[in-house]
Write an enzyme that holds these catalytic residues in place. Structure first.
Site, PDB file in Angstrom:
ATOM      1  N   ASP A 167      -2.188  -1.424  -3.981  1.00  0.00           N
ATOM      2  CA  ASP A 167      -2.565  -0.048  -4.295  1.00  0.00           C
ATOM      3  C   ASP A 167      -1.277   0.767  -4.370  1.00  0.00           C
ATOM      4  O   ASP A 167      -0.684   1.122  -3.349  1.00  0.00           O
ATOM      5  CB  ASP A 167      -3.493   0.486  -3.201  1.00  0.00           C
ATOM      6  CG  ASP A 167      -3.939   1.920  -3.446  1.00  0.00           C
ATOM      7  OD1 ASP A 167      -3.444   2.540  -4.407  1.00  0.00           O
ATOM      8  OD2 ASP A 167      -4.771   2.415  -2.661  1.00  0.00           O
TER       9      ASP A 167
ATOM     10  N   TYR B 108       0.873  -1.174   0.000  1.00  0.00           N
ATOM     11  CA  TYR B 108       0.000   0.000   0.000  1.00  0.00           C
ATOM     12  C   TYR B 108       0.908   1.221   0.000  1.00  0.00           C
ATOM     13  O   TYR B 108       1.389   1.667   1.030  1.00  0.00           O
ATOM     14  CB  TYR B 108      -0.921  -0.012   1.213  1.00  0.00           C
ATOM     15  CG  TYR B 108      -1.782   1.217   1.360  1.00  0.00           C
ATOM     16  CD1 TYR B 108      -2.465   1.742   0.264  1.00  0.00           C
ATOM     17  CD2 TYR B 108      -1.930   1.844   2.584  1.00  0.00           C
ATOM     18  CE1 TYR B 108      -3.251   2.867   0.380  1.00  0.00           C
ATOM     19  CE2 TYR B 108      -2.727   2.971   2.722  1.00  0.00           C
ATOM     20  CZ  TYR B 108      -3.382   3.476   1.617  1.00  0.00           C
ATOM     21  OH  TYR B 108      -4.167   4.602   1.739  1.00  0.00           O
TER      22      TYR B 108
END
Length: 284
Positions: free
Chosen positions: A160, A119
């Site tokens: 992400d 992330y």
């Protein structure tokens, strides 16, 4: 006679990444999607839950073992594996900055593949300290990825990335030129990483298609399809040659109380071997 879906499942491995934007608050959505999509491996981001509050039991009842790196209110990453293929944790956190306590990276061996779940920092407002942190984190990821590239094992870096690599990956790119997700520095960092020999799975199979993985909750973005492609799969050569298909379960974004991201997935020919490296847990 075996059904075509069952025969296909014998020969492919499905890996997904999903920024759940709060694993406990959106647990019904996550469980519904897991039951429907039946991925073999799942990378989750933005758990927004401390280590002791991760819903391990609910996921186990759904057929998934898990490892996770939690953090209260922010960040948090996890790797799930369906059935008997439990994730074997190999790294927790990126090397290079022992003072960085953000829960943004976890890595495991699953069914013969090394899976890194990440992330990456958002970086806004840019310029500024948050953007500096994003670029430094990107640099640490790139250095670690270079070491993974030297391995002969299949490696997948999924999650992400908080970056749109090209104008094709963003609705109205002219509106995003000063945003940390689309600034030249962020895009250059992504391309520098990819040039190590990583394959952008979704873009490789859909080179000219406008595909999004994120739609903001504001400004009616979902109904207008005003999205971004910021969730990516990067594959090293050992696993890229096994890539069969890739896509986005975009309908999940439209479910009630869903995340602002949709699950992204790839399918691989399931011909991997067990990693040859000696696996050990690393915390840094």
């Amino acid at each position: 006679m075996l059904s075509s879906d069952f025969r296909a499942s014998l020969w492919t491995m499905k890996i997904a990444t999903y920024n759940v934007n709060g694993v406990n608050g959106r647990l019904p959505v996550l469980l519904r999607w897991l039951k429907q999509a039946r991925p073999d491996v799942v990378c989750l981001q933005e758990l927004k839950a401390p280590q002791e509050k991760f819903p391990e039991q609910a996921l186990r009842e759904a057929g998934y073992g898990a490892i996770w790196h939690g953090q209260k209110s922010w960040n948090g990453v996890a790797i799930l594996a369906r059935g008997d293929a439990k994730p074997i944790e190999t790294r927790r956190g990126l090397p290079g900055d022992p003072q960085d306590l953000h829960s943004r990276y976890i890595e495991a061996a699953v069914r013969g593949v090394i899976v890194g779940c990440l992330y990456l920092p958002n970086g806004n407002p840019a310029p500024g300290p948050k953007f500096d942190y994003k670029l430094k984190w990107f640099d640490r990821l790139t250095k670690h990825a270079a070491k993974l590239q030297k391995s002969k094992d299949p490696v997948v870096l999924a999650g992400d990335y908080n970056v749109m690599p090209t104008e094709l990956d963003v609705y109205k790119p002219e509106n995003w030129v000063d945003d940390a997700l689309f600034r030249p520095e962020s895009r250059m960092a992504f391309h520098k990483l990819a040039k190590q020999g990583w394959t952008d799975a979704l873009r490789t199979l859909h080179p000219a298609e406008r595909i999004y993985t994120f739609w903001d909750y504001f400004r009616n973005a979902w109904p207008r399809n005003a999205g971004l492609r910021i969730d990516h799969f990067l594959l090293n050569p050992a696993v890229a040659k096994r890539l069969v298909s890739a896509g986005v379960d975009r309908e999940v974004r439209g479910w009630e109380k869903s995340s602002d991201h949709a699950p992204v997935w790839i399918e691989l020919k399931d011909q991997g071997r067990r990693p040859s490296t000696k696996l050990r847990k690393v915390t840094e």
